[in-house]
Design a protein around this motif. Structure first.
Motif, PDB file in Angstrom:
ATOM      1  N   ALA A 222       0.387  -1.467   0.002  1.00 39.90           N
ATOM      2  CA  ALA A 222      -0.163  -0.226  -0.244  1.00 39.90           C
ATOM      3  C   ALA A 222       0.931   1.225   0.186  1.00 39.90           C
ATOM      4  O   ALA A 222       2.376   0.753   0.970  1.00 39.90           O
ATOM      5  CB  ALA A 222      -1.113   0.220   0.981  1.00 39.90           C
ATOM      6  N   ILE A 223       0.349   2.585  -0.831  1.00 39.49           N
ATOM      7  CA  ILE A 223       1.019   3.118  -0.726  1.00 39.49           C
ATOM      8  C   ILE A 223       0.352   4.457   0.059  1.00 39.49           C
ATOM      9  O   ILE A 223      -1.164   4.555   0.147  1.00 39.49           O
ATOM     10  CB  ILE A 223       1.349   3.651  -1.948  1.00 39.49           C
ATOM     11  CG1 ILE A 223       2.280   3.120  -2.878  1.00 39.49           C
ATOM     12  CG2 ILE A 223       2.040   5.399  -1.951  1.00 39.49           C
ATOM     13  CD1 ILE A 223       2.561   3.184  -4.173  1.00 39.49           C
ATOM     14  N   ASN A 224       0.344   6.142   1.166  1.00 37.54           N
ATOM     15  CA  ASN A 224       0.529   6.668   1.217  1.00 37.54           C
ATOM     16  C   ASN A 224       0.358   7.950   0.604  1.00 37.54           C
ATOM     17  O   ASN A 224       0.656   8.460   0.030  1.00 37.54           O
ATOM     18  CB  ASN A 224       0.922   7.179   2.277  1.00 37.54           C
ATOM     19  CG  ASN A 224       0.144   7.993   3.682  1.00 37.54           C
ATOM     20  OD1 ASN A 224      -0.837   8.307   3.405  1.00 37.54           O
ATOM     21  ND2 ASN A 224       1.114   8.790   4.267  1.00 37.54           N
ATOM     22  N   PRO A 225      -0.750   8.121  -0.163  1.00 36.59           N
ATOM     23  CA  PRO A 225      -1.210   8.629  -1.261  1.00 36.59           C
ATOM     24  C   PRO A 225      -1.042  10.731  -0.619  1.00 36.59           C
ATOM     25  O   PRO A 225      -0.976  11.639  -1.290  1.00 36.59           O
ATOM     26  CB  PRO A 225      -1.963   9.498  -2.418  1.00 36.59           C
ATOM     27  CG  PRO A 225      -2.430   8.356  -0.852  1.00 36.59           C
ATOM     28  CD  PRO A 225      -2.212   7.342  -0.707  1.00 36.59           C
ATOM     29  N   ASP A 226      -1.232  10.318   0.616  1.00 33.90           N
ATOM     30  CA  ASP A 226      -1.321  11.939   1.184  1.00 33.90           C
ATOM     31  C   ASP A 226       0.004  12.640   2.219  1.00 33.90           C
ATOM     32  O   ASP A 226       0.433  13.513   2.775  1.00 33.90           O
ATOM     33  CB  ASP A 226      -2.282  12.373   2.601  1.00 33.90           C
ATOM     34  CG  ASP A 226      -3.686  11.463   1.735  1.00 33.90           C
ATOM     35  OD1 ASP A 226      -4.115  12.296   0.736  1.00 33.90           O
ATOM     36  OD2 ASP A 226      -4.612  10.828   2.635  1.00 33.90           O
ATOM     37  N   PRO A 228       3.568  14.337   1.722  1.00 32.95           N
ATOM     38  CA  PRO A 228       3.915  15.709   1.099  1.00 32.95           C
ATOM     39  C   PRO A 228       4.756  14.954  -0.168  1.00 32.95           C
ATOM     40  O   PRO A 228       4.523  15.726  -1.151  1.00 32.95           O
ATOM     41  CB  PRO A 228       4.731  16.064   2.081  1.00 32.95           C
ATOM     42  CG  PRO A 228       4.007  15.688   3.113  1.00 32.95           C
ATOM     43  CD  PRO A 228       4.038  14.879   3.240  1.00 32.95           C
ATOM     44  N   ALA A 229       5.228  14.316   0.353  1.00 37.77           N
ATOM     45  CA  ALA A 229       6.502  13.611  -1.140  1.00 37.77           C
ATOM     46  C   ALA A 229       5.354  13.888  -2.235  1.00 37.77           C
ATOM     47  O   ALA A 229       5.867  13.220  -3.127  1.00 37.77           O
ATOM     48  CB  ALA A 229       7.578  12.736  -0.845  1.00 37.77           C
ATOM     49  N   LEU A 230       3.941  12.664  -2.027  1.00 37.04           N
ATOM     50  CA  LEU A 230       3.497  12.857  -3.060  1.00 37.04           C
ATOM     51  C   LEU A 230       2.346  12.892  -3.691  1.00 37.04           C
ATOM     52  O   LEU A 230       2.021  12.764  -4.334  1.00 37.04           O
ATOM     53  CB  LEU A 230       3.107  10.753  -2.610  1.00 37.04           C
ATOM     54  CG  LEU A 230       3.380   9.383  -2.576  1.00 37.04           C
ATOM     55  CD1 LEU A 230       3.783   9.090  -2.147  1.00 37.04           C
ATOM     56  CD2 LEU A 230       5.412   9.823  -3.823  1.00 37.04           C
ATOM     57  N   ARG A 231       2.370  14.116  -2.777  1.00 39.42           N
ATOM     58  CA  ARG A 231       0.975  15.031  -3.324  1.00 39.42           C
ATOM     59  C   ARG A 231       0.726  16.429  -4.685  1.00 39.42           C
ATOM     60  O   ARG A 231       2.303  16.468  -4.206  1.00 39.42           O
ATOM     61  CB  ARG A 231       0.509  16.724  -1.785  1.00 39.42           C
ATOM     62  CG  ARG A 231       0.277  15.470  -1.044  1.00 39.42           C
ATOM     63  CD  ARG A 231       0.075  16.670   0.473  1.00 39.42           C
ATOM     64  NE  ARG A 231       0.025  16.432   1.543  1.00 39.42           N
ATOM     65  CZ  ARG A 231       0.559  17.362   2.406  1.00 39.42           C
ATOM     66  NH1 ARG A 231       0.716  18.037   2.900  1.00 39.42           N
ATOM     67  NH2 ARG A 231      -0.046  16.410   3.898  1.00 39.42           N
ATOM     68  N   GLY A 232       0.213  16.187  -4.939  1.00 39.76           N
ATOM     69  CA  GLY A 232       0.297  16.518  -6.719  1.00 39.76           C
ATOM     70  C   GLY A 232       0.942  15.986  -7.762  1.00 39.76           C
ATOM     71  O   GLY A 232       1.317  16.120  -8.946  1.00 39.76           O
ATOM     72  N   VAL A 233       1.582  14.722  -6.961  1.00 39.02           N
ATOM     73  CA  VAL A 233       2.464  13.522  -8.251  1.00 39.02           C
ATOM     74  C   VAL A 233       0.851  12.714  -9.090  1.00 39.02           C
ATOM     75  O   VAL A 233       0.314  12.443  -8.122  1.00 39.02           O
ATOM     76  CB  VAL A 233       2.782  12.194  -7.708  1.00 39.02           C
ATOM     77  CG1 VAL A 233       3.460  11.278  -8.165  1.00 39.02           C
ATOM     78  CG2 VAL A 233       4.221  13.098  -6.700  1.00 39.02           C
ATOM     79  N   GLU A 234       1.158  12.664  -9.891  1.00 43.60           N
ATOM     80  CA  GLU A 234      -0.225  11.662 -10.923  1.00 43.60           C
ATOM     81  C   GLU A 234       0.743  10.149 -11.139  1.00 43.60           C
ATOM     82  O   GLU A 234       1.327   9.632 -10.278  1.00 43.60           O
ATOM     83  CB  GLU A 234       0.625  11.538 -12.479  1.00 43.60           C
ATOM     84  CG  GLU A 234      -1.162  11.489 -13.281  1.00 43.60           C
ATOM     85  CD  GLU A 234      -0.660  11.952 -14.651  1.00 43.60           C
ATOM     86  OE1 GLU A 234      -1.727  11.922 -15.830  1.00 43.60           O
ATOM     87  OE2 GLU A 234      -0.034  12.655 -15.710  1.00 43.60           O
ATOM     88  N   SER A 397       6.350   6.404   6.008  1.00 46.97           N
ATOM     89  CA  SER A 397       4.953   6.112   5.602  1.00 46.97           C
ATOM     90  C   SER A 397       4.045   7.387   5.833  1.00 46.97           C
ATOM     91  O   SER A 397       3.543   7.577   5.002  1.00 46.97           O
ATOM     92  CB  SER A 397       4.282   4.910   6.155  1.00 46.97           C
ATOM     93  OG  SER A 397       4.618   4.728   8.182  1.00 46.97           O
ATOM     94  N   VAL A 398       4.673   7.763   7.005  1.00 52.65           N
ATOM     95  CA  VAL A 398       3.288   9.501   7.271  1.00 52.65           C
ATOM     96  C   VAL A 398       3.706  10.507   6.699  1.00 52.65           C
ATOM     97  O   VAL A 398       3.278  11.388   6.424  1.00 52.65           O
ATOM     98  CB  VAL A 398       3.134   8.931   8.943  1.00 52.65           C
ATOM     99  CG1 VAL A 398       2.026  10.394   9.272  1.00 52.65           C
ATOM    100  CG2 VAL A 398       2.696   7.703   9.532  1.00 52.65           C
ATOM    101  N   ASP A 399       5.332  10.785   6.931  1.00 50.63           N
ATOM    102  CA  ASP A 399       5.752  12.178   7.221  1.00 50.63           C
ATOM    103  C   ASP A 399       7.345  12.197   6.978  1.00 50.63           C
ATOM    104  O   ASP A 399       7.450  10.924   7.424  1.00 50.63           O
ATOM    105  CB  ASP A 399       5.452  13.524   7.531  1.00 50.63           C
ATOM    106  CG  ASP A 399       5.387  14.511   7.070  1.00 50.63           C
ATOM    107  OD1 ASP A 399       5.654  14.993   6.509  1.00 50.63           O
ATOM    108  OD2 ASP A 399       5.019  15.811   8.458  1.00 50.63           O
ATOM    109  N   GLY A 400       7.776  13.512   6.002  1.00 47.50           N
ATOM    110  CA  GLY A 400       9.321  13.050   6.465  1.00 47.50           C
ATOM    111  C   GLY A 400      10.314  12.030   5.046  1.00 47.50           C
ATOM    112  O   GLY A 400       9.501  11.739   4.746  1.00 47.50           O
TER     113      GLY A 400
END
Length: 466
Positions: A222-226, A228-234, A397-400
């Motif tokens: 599973a991936i955490n789409p939220d 910050p590194a993945l926000r806005g990534v297609e 997994s969550v942030d940073g």
């Protein structure tokens, strides 16, 4: 002292005798005034068994040993058999044998190429079709069958394989992510974030030549789409497991996805900018808190990505050889899609793992920033190329972010590289792109291809020059 010894009657201790006139063993020391003997056993000379003090004083805080405590020395006042016993052996608790992980779903066979009539006949023999799904790659369906009671799983596999001409049947094997052991890595002054510079990875503003051909396929947890590194990534995420199945952990999948396509302005920037990812979560959590993917879902994931037009598929996972998986990667190769897989972290003497060991894939092993092989990375003739895989900075997994180690995190370097090469060399086939990666690798092992580094360490400096 001599007269007293001569009055001893013959006594046997452990096969040795002291009789009138016999000499004492050279390791026995007598004292005429104390009537005591000391016997020093070399095997226990440095042991401290913590025995009781014969004088009743026990062990003092100053380190005074008991009569038989230090060095296995007998000083009299106890049974003469202690002369030959020495200090008691220290016993360590036996470790229970390691629990063997199951390698496949019990009492279950999966098959490709069965038609409806064959499935019906197998049902009359006691098999039960638990799940089925059509596949675009083969034009047939993949079927999950339960084995009848009393039939061995191998007998069941053979019967299913023979049920229809050209069908393939095998166990429903488990596959796991290829993350290595957690290793503390110094990350001061951006060392981890900049580790990719060791192979000359191009800067994000390197120009159009460094834009990746997409979309890029990813099969992982599973991936955490939220993040910050993945926000806005297609990023398209597809989960294959049933809704009621426990969701797999997000650590591994998030780290791999961000390593490939993380936002450049985040704390975990990715290797590619403006990349599109199609990520398939083929895993689920087991009772032992392990993320596993069944071959049934892994084949479906590969098929899904192939039909969505990806240019490359990253598989940072491994497991045993499986005939259905082998057939599937062969069909993907015929579609001119590059496939990259982590070589595994079972150690240099371990057997090859799959899908990396199939010849249609690029098998990636891991090295550190000094191009030394990761100690747990697999080795063998199937290894194609090495890439950075220790202390690789990517998303938590969550942030940073945090440094990650394992062949799982080496594979994305090659996936990103071939995506760039495919964009800058659109006329080359997947096989030719694979050869280009090998030709431009930095040969750091034995000359030519070797089982430790393959053709060498990925040389990213050549990516945007092709």
């Amino acid at each position: 002292m001599k007269n007293r010894l001569l009055r001893l009657t013959a006594v046997s201790f452990c096969g040795l005798a002291l009789a009138n006139g016999d000499l004492l063993p050279s390791r026995m020391i007598g004292s005429a005034t104390t009537n005591s003997f000391a016997f020093i056993t070399p095997a226990h000379a440095d042991d401290d068994d913590g025995g009781d003090d014969d004088d009743g004083g026990g062990r003092s805080s100053s380190g005074r040993s008991s009569d038989r405590g230090s060095g296995g020395v007998w000083r009299g006042g106890s049974n003469l058999l202690d002369l030959f016993r020495g200090a008691p052996e220290k016993r360590t608790a036996r470790r229970p044998p390691p629990v063997r992980k199951p390698t496949h779903v019990p009492s279950e066979i999966i098959a490709l190429g069965l038609d409806d009539a064959s499935i019906q006949r197998l049902g009359e023999r006691g098999f039960t079709a638990r799940a089925r799904q059509p596949l675009g790659l083969s034009g047939s369906q993949i079927v999950k069958l339960s084995v009848p009671t009393g039939m061995t799983i191998e007998a069941a596999r053979q019967e299913i394989a023979a049920a229809s001409p050209g069908s393939v049947a095998d166990l429903n094997h488990y596959f796991e992510p290829n993350e290595g052991a957690v290793q503390p890595t110094p990350c001061g002054e951006g060392r981890c974030a900049l580790v990719r510079t060791a192979i000359g990875w191009p800067e994000p503003d390197a120009g159009k030549a460094c834009i990746a051909a997409g979309p890029i396929g990813l099969i992982d947890t599973a991936i955490n789409p939220d993040h910050p590194a993945l926000r806005g990534v297609e990023l398209d995420i597809v989960r294959l497991a049933a809704d009621e199945a426990p969701e797999s952990g997000r650590q591994h999948g998030t780290a791999v996805a961000a390593l490939i396509a993380g936002r450049q302005d985040s704390r975990a920037p990715g290797l590619l900018r403006n990349a599109r990812l199609i990520a398939v979560d083929a895993f689920q959590k087991t009772r032992g808190d392990t993320d596993v993917a069944e071959t049934y879902d892994l084949v479906r994931a590969i098929d899904l990505l192939a039909t969505r037009g990806v240019t490359v598929i990253n598989m940072s996972l491994s497991g045993p050889h499986n005939q259905l998986l082998e057939k599937t990667v062969e069909l993907v190769a015929k579609r001119d899609i590059l496939q990259v897989a982590a070589a595994g972290n079972d150690g240099p003497r371990a057997k090859p793992v799959y899908p990396a060991a199939y010849p249609q894939l690029i098998a990636v092993t891991a090295v550190d920033r000094n191009f030394r092989p990761y100690r747990r990375a697999a080795q063998g003739d199937h290894i194609d190329v090495a890439a950075l895989g220790t202390g690789v900075w990517t998303a938590a997994s969550v942030d940073g972010g945090r440094p990650r180690t394992g062949t799982s995190f080496a594979a994305p370097f090659v996936t990103a590289a071939v995506a760039i090469l495919r964009a800058s060399n659109p006329s080359l086939s997947a096989e030719e792109i694979g050869k280009l990666v090998a030709q431009t690798a930095e040969d750091v092992g034995a000359p030519g291809k070797d089982p430790v580094f393959g053709w060498g360490v990925l040389n990213a400096r050549e990516l945007c020059r092709q």
